[in-house]
Scaffold this motif. Structure first.
Motif, PDB file in Angstrom:
ATOM      1  N   GLU A  11       0.830  -1.203   0.000  1.00  0.00           N
ATOM      2  CA  GLU A  11       0.000   0.000   0.000  1.00  0.00           C
ATOM      3  C   GLU A  11       0.869   1.260   0.000  1.00  0.00           C
ATOM      4  O   GLU A  11       0.540   2.247  -0.678  1.00  0.00           O
ATOM      5  CB  GLU A  11      -0.935  -0.017   1.205  1.00  0.00           C
ATOM      6  N   ARG A  15       0.574   3.965  -3.135  1.00  0.00           N
ATOM      7  CA  ARG A  15       0.256   5.375  -2.961  1.00  0.00           C
ATOM      8  C   ARG A  15       1.411   6.286  -3.400  1.00  0.00           C
ATOM      9  O   ARG A  15       1.184   7.367  -3.942  1.00  0.00           O
ATOM     10  CB  ARG A  15      -0.103   5.661  -1.501  1.00  0.00           C
ATOM     11  N   GLU A 209       3.914  11.756   4.724  1.00  0.00           N
ATOM     12  CA  GLU A 209       2.456  11.853   4.774  1.00  0.00           C
ATOM     13  C   GLU A 209       1.791  10.532   4.404  1.00  0.00           C
ATOM     14  O   GLU A 209       0.751  10.167   4.957  1.00  0.00           O
ATOM     15  CB  GLU A 209       1.971  12.954   3.826  1.00  0.00           C
ATOM     16  N   ILE A 210       2.410   9.815   3.460  1.00  0.00           N
ATOM     17  CA  ILE A 210       1.874   8.509   3.052  1.00  0.00           C
ATOM     18  C   ILE A 210       1.993   7.512   4.196  1.00  0.00           C
ATOM     19  O   ILE A 210       1.074   6.731   4.465  1.00  0.00           O
ATOM     20  CB  ILE A 210       2.601   7.987   1.796  1.00  0.00           C
ATOM     21  N   GLU A 212       2.034   8.195   7.324  1.00  0.00           N
ATOM     22  CA  GLU A 212       1.037   8.576   8.333  1.00  0.00           C
ATOM     23  C   GLU A 212      -0.362   8.110   7.931  1.00  0.00           C
ATOM     24  O   GLU A 212      -1.144   7.664   8.773  1.00  0.00           O
ATOM     25  CB  GLU A 212       1.059  10.096   8.524  1.00  0.00           C
ATOM     26  N   GLU A 213      -0.669   8.193   6.645  1.00  0.00           N
ATOM     27  CA  GLU A 213      -1.990   7.756   6.169  1.00  0.00           C
ATOM     28  C   GLU A 213      -2.157   6.246   6.293  1.00  0.00           C
ATOM     29  O   GLU A 213      -3.197   5.754   6.744  1.00  0.00           O
ATOM     30  CB  GLU A 213      -2.181   8.184   4.720  1.00  0.00           C
ATOM     31  N   VAL A 214      -1.157   5.504   5.869  1.00  0.00           N
ATOM     32  CA  VAL A 214      -1.237   4.040   5.922  1.00  0.00           C
ATOM     33  C   VAL A 214      -1.171   3.564   7.379  1.00  0.00           C
ATOM     34  O   VAL A 214      -1.819   2.586   7.754  1.00  0.00           O
ATOM     35  CB  VAL A 214      -0.108   3.411   5.082  1.00  0.00           C
ATOM     36  N   ASN A 215      -0.360   4.267   8.188  1.00  0.00           N
ATOM     37  CA  ASN A 215      -0.276   4.009   9.630  1.00  0.00           C
ATOM     38  C   ASN A 215       0.039   2.535   9.934  1.00  0.00           C
ATOM     39  O   ASN A 215      -0.793   1.804  10.484  1.00  0.00           O
ATOM     40  CB  ASN A 215      -1.580   4.404  10.323  1.00  0.00           C
TER      41      ASN A 215
END
Length: 499
Positions: A11, A15, A209-210, A212-215
Motif C-alpha cells: 500500500e 500510494r 504523509e503517506i 502517516e496515512e497508511v499508519n
C-alpha cells in the motif's frame, strides 16, 4: 522504529507511485540506497568485482539498476539472469540499459567466479515470494552461500518469507540486507533473523504523509523507545506514589515463584509489593507476605475474602505463576477475572493454563504472558503452528479476546486489542531458564503500578528483561544466568536507559 507487513508495504508503494506517476523513480531510489549502503561497508569500488544475481521481477530490476551505479563507479560488474530472462517492465528496461552499457549479462556463473568476487548481490526474489524454491534456484543459493565472501540481499534474503520469517526450502545467508522503506516484520523472526546479517533500511522516496496515512501497526522497541517509556520518579513522593502490586502465586510444589514475581515488581520500581501465597517469601523480606491456607496442594478457596481485601487495596494484580491447575486454582482465577474487572491484571503460567477450563472474558486492562506451549493450549493450536507465525496468532487472539498478549520467544511479540503490536529483539538463550518468565510478569505489574498502560509496560519490561541477559552474557556467557540475577541486573539496565 516502524515495521510493516507485506500488505502495508504494498500500500505504501502503491500510494507513492500514484504521486510519482512513474514506478521507475522508486526503483532509482532503491538502487541508490543499495549503492550507498554497500559503499559504507566496502569503501571504494574502483578495481573491485561484483556478481549480481537477478530474478525476473522488480527485485531483479533493483539489482540491475544497482549494476549501473556500480559500473559507473569503476567496479567490474557481471549480471547473471537466474531464470534466463526477465518479465517485469522495469526489469526489462534495466536489462536493456545495462546491455547497452556493455555490462556482461550471462545465464550461469560457476563457483570459482563467486569465490573471486568481492561482493555478491542477491536480487533473485523479493518480498512477494510464497511458493517453495525449485531445485535449480536451490542449487544457485547453495553455491552462493558456500562461496561468497560478502553477500548483499536486495530488500530481503531470497527464500525468506517476509511476512513470517520462515524459509521456503532454501534461503540466502546474507552478510547484509538492504531493505526498502521499512523493515519487513518477518525479518525479525527466526530463522530470518539469522539470515539477514546486518540490516540497513534504504529510502525509496515514500513521503512521510503517506506513512502517516497508511499508519503501519507494528514497531520494534528500541533503546530510545525504552528510554522514553521509563516512568518518572518525582522527588516529592512516597511508596504509594509508585503503586501497589498484589502477587497471587505459588503452591505446595512451587514455593519460589512468588519471590521471582515480587522481585521483578520491586526492581522495576513498584512502591509496595504484597505476596498472597501458601509459601512465605523469606528470601525477599522487602515484599509483604500474606500466608494463605492450602487445600489439595493449592491455595484454598477459603482465602477468597482475604484475597478480595488485598485486591481492593492494590493497584495491579499479578496472578498465575505456580498456583497449579486444579479446582482451587481454577476457582481463584475465575473469581479474580469476574469480580475485579476494573483492575489491571497480569496473567501468567498456570493462570493461563486454567483459562481453558472455563468460559472466560478478558478485557483491555488484562494481559496474558504465555510461552508457545501455554499459548498453544489456550488457543487449541499446535506448538508448531504457533512457532510458524507467532505474530499472526498473537494479533488474532488479542483481537478476538479484547486483551493484550505478550507471546514469549526469541522474538517476543506484544499484541494490543486495537491491532497495534510491538516486537522485542533484546535477549539471548540465557533467559531460557525456569523463573525467567516470573520475573517478567512482576516487571510488567511493577511498571503498570506506576501508572503505565499495560501495552507500554509490557514493551518496556520485555526490552529490559532481554537486555539483562545481554549484559550478563558480556562477562559470563549465556549458560549460567538464573532468574534472580535477571532481577538483580534490572537496575543496571534502567541506569543505562537514564544515562
Amino acid at each position: 522504529m516502524k515495521i510493516v507487513s507485506i500488505d502495508e508495504m504494498r500500500e505504501l508503494e502503491r500510494r507513492t507511485n500514484e504521486i510519482y506517476e512513474d514506478e521507475s523513480i522508486m526503483m532509482e531510489h532503491a538502487a541508490f540506497s543499495l549503492y550507498l549502503a554497500i559503499e559504507e561497508e566496502i569503501g571504494t569500488f574502483e578495481g573491485k568485482h561484483a556478481l549480481i544475481f537477478a530474478g525476473k521481477g522488480n527485485n531483479g530490476g533493483d539489482a540491475m539498476a544497482l549494476a549501473r551505479n556500480l559500473h559507473e563507479s569503476g567496479m567490474d560488474v557481471k549480471v547473471c539472469l537466474v531464470f534466463g530472462d526477465v518479465s517485469s517492465p522495469l526489469a526489462i528496461k534495466n536489462l536493456s540499459i545495462i546491455k547497452k552499457m556493455g555490462i556482461p549479462v550471462v545465464d550461469s556463473i560457476d563457483k570459482n567466479e563467486i569465490r573471486s568476487a568481492d561482493i555478491v548481490i542477491d536480487g533473485i526474489f523479493g518480498i512477494g515470494l510464497k511458493s517453495k524454491i525449485d531445485e535449480k534456484i536451490s542449487q544457485i543459493i547453495d553455491m552462493i552461500n558456500a562461496n561468497s565472501k560478502f553477500t548483499v540481499s536486495v530488500d530481503i534474503p531470497s527464500g525468506v518469507d517476509a511476512q513470517t520469517g520462515n524459509v521456503n526450502g532454501k534461503a540466502i545467508i546474507a552478510s547484509m540486507t538492504v531493505t526498502f522503506g521499512m523493515i519487513k516484520r518477518g525479518m525479525l523472526f527466526y530463522p530470518a533473523r539469522s539470515l539477514c546479517g546486518k540490516i540497513k533500511v534504504g529510502k525509496i522516496g515514500i513521503p512521510p504523509e503517506i506513512i502517516e496515512e497508511v499508519n503501519p501497526k507494528g514497531e520494534v522497541t528500541t533503546f530510545l523507545d525504552a528510554k522514553s517509556l521509563l516512568p518518572l520518579r518525582p522527588p516529592f513522593s512516597n511508596k504509594g506514589t509508585f503503586g501497589k502490586v498484589l502477587v497471587i502465586s505459588g503452591s505446595k510444589n512451587y514455593t519460589g515463584t512468588p519471590t521471582m514475581v515480587a522481585l521483578g515488581a520491586l526492581r522495576s520500581g513498584a512502591g509496595l509489593v504484597r505476596i498472597a501465597s501458601t509459601s512465605i517469601a523469606l528470601s525477599l523480606p522487602e515484599a509483604i507476605s500474606i500466608p494463605l491456607e492450602m487445600e489439595d496442594s493449592e491455595i484454598s478457596l477459603k482465602n477468597l475474602p482475604l484475597i478480595d481485601d488485598l485486591v481492593d487495596i492494590s493497584d495491579v494484580i499479578a496472578i498465575g505463576p505456580g498456583i497449579g491447575t486444579g479446582k482451587n486454582a481454577t476457582g481463584i482465577v475465575h473469581h479474580i477475572l469476574t469480580k475485579w474487572k476494573n483492575k489491571p491484571i497480569v496473567i501468567d503460567a498456570d493462570g493461563i493454563n486454567v483459562l481453558s477450563k472455563f468460559d472466560y472474558e478478558l478485557l483491555p486492562n488484562m494481559i496474558i504472558t504465555p510461552h508457545p506451549g501455554e499459548f498453544a493450549r489456550l488457543t487449541s493450536k499446535s506448538i508448531d503452528e504457533i512457532l510458524a507465525d507467532p505474530l499472526t496468532h498473537a494479533i488474532r487472539f488479542s483481537n478476538e479476546k479484547h486483551a493484550l498478549t505478550l507471546l514469549k520467544g526469541p522474538t517476543t511479540v506484544i499484541a494490543n486489542p486495537d491491532g497495534r503490536y510491538a516486537i522485542n529483539i533484546t535477549g539471548n538463550s540465557a533467559l531460557a531458564k525456569g523463573g525467567s518468565g516470573d520475573v517478567l510478569t512482576g516487571m510488567i505489574a511493577g511498571f503498570a503500578a506506576q501508572g503505565m498502560n499495560l501495552f507500554d509496560a509490557a514493551k518496556l519490561s520485555a526490552y529490559i528483561h532481554g537486555r539483562t541477559s545481554e549484559l550478563y552474557a558480556q562477562d559470563k556467557g549465556e549458560y549460567s544466568m538464573i532468574a534472580r540475577e535477571i532481577g538483580d541486573l534490572v537496575p543496571q539496565i534502567i541506569k543505562e536507559l537514564i544515562q
